[in-house]
Design an enzyme around this catalytic site. Sequence first.
Site, PDB file in Angstrom:
ATOM      1  N   ARG A 101      42.185  77.306  24.391  1.00 14.88           N
ATOM      2  CA  ARG A 101      42.110  78.683  24.895  1.00 14.88           C
ATOM      3  C   ARG A 101      41.458  78.779  26.272  1.00 14.88           C
ATOM      4  O   ARG A 101      41.332  79.863  26.826  1.00 14.88           O
ATOM      5  CB  ARG A 101      41.378  79.564  23.879  1.00 14.88           C
ATOM      6  N   ASN A 102      41.016  77.658  26.836  1.00 14.96           N
ATOM      7  CA  ASN A 102      40.481  77.681  28.197  1.00 14.96           C
ATOM      8  C   ASN A 102      41.662  77.835  29.150  1.00 14.96           C
ATOM      9  O   ASN A 102      42.670  77.135  29.019  1.00 14.96           O
ATOM     10  CB  ASN A 102      39.705  76.387  28.492  1.00 14.96           C
ATOM     11  N   THR A 103      41.554  78.753  30.079  1.00 11.65           N
ATOM     12  CA  THR A 103      42.680  79.079  30.960  1.00 11.65           C
ATOM     13  C   THR A 103      42.689  78.293  32.280  1.00 11.65           C
ATOM     14  O   THR A 103      43.499  78.584  33.156  1.00 11.65           O
ATOM     15  CB  THR A 103      42.705  80.589  31.263  1.00 11.65           C
ATOM     16  N   PHE A 104      41.812  77.311  32.430  1.00 15.88           N
ATOM     17  CA  PHE A 104      41.726  76.576  33.697  1.00 15.88           C
ATOM     18  C   PHE A 104      43.082  76.019  34.137  1.00 15.88           C
ATOM     19  O   PHE A 104      43.540  76.278  35.252  1.00 15.88           O
ATOM     20  CB  PHE A 104      40.696  75.439  33.619  1.00 15.88           C
TER      21      PHE A 104
ATOM     22  N   THR B  27      36.725  80.241  33.231  1.00 11.24           N
ATOM     23  CA  THR B  27      38.002  80.120  32.528  1.00 11.24           C
ATOM     24  C   THR B  27      37.791  79.878  31.032  1.00 11.24           C
ATOM     25  O   THR B  27      38.751  79.753  30.280  1.00 11.24           O
ATOM     26  CB  THR B  27      38.843  78.962  33.109  1.00 11.24           C
TER      27      THR B  27
END
Length: 176
Positions: A43-46, A148
């Site tokens: 779920r980290n958007t980096f 993020t």
Amino acid sequence: MSTMSARIVSFEPIANNSARILILGSMPGEASLKAGQYYAHTRNTFWKIMGELIGFDPQAPYAQRVTALTLAGIALWDVLHSCYREGSLDSAIKNDSIEVNDFNAFLAQHPHITRVCFNGAAAAKCYQKHVLPTCKHTAIHYMRLPSTSPAHAALSFEQKVMAWRTAIGTAHAMHD
């Protein structure tokens, strides 16, 4: 449940000699440490944000994503070399256990870096407190960007992309 946190160690930097931008997190979370990859939490958007800004598939194999970053002149690292922390939250880092990475050596080896972007407030605060007082490199522009991390839900994905585009997009575009 563990009552004692373990000393965790961050990754080596991802960088090549032509890097112009350095993106700094605080310390990899549990999912990243387990995978041995920066920003591995699903779920980290980096990677999704970087894919949008640089133009690569954020679902591509890790090595391809890393190559896309380095070709765009972007380096990736963490402020902390090691610390004690239970779980993944920056707030769980034991302040008296912090060991920072050697930024004077890194920046001397990467002289084209003129912009440091912090992936969230924790990385910026930690750098300001533990690194900046002894940093010998003064020709650097610092920017704190929205985290993020899935723990930082105050902004929408679109708002995060806009903020990151301001920092990464303009610097990246100048060297295309």
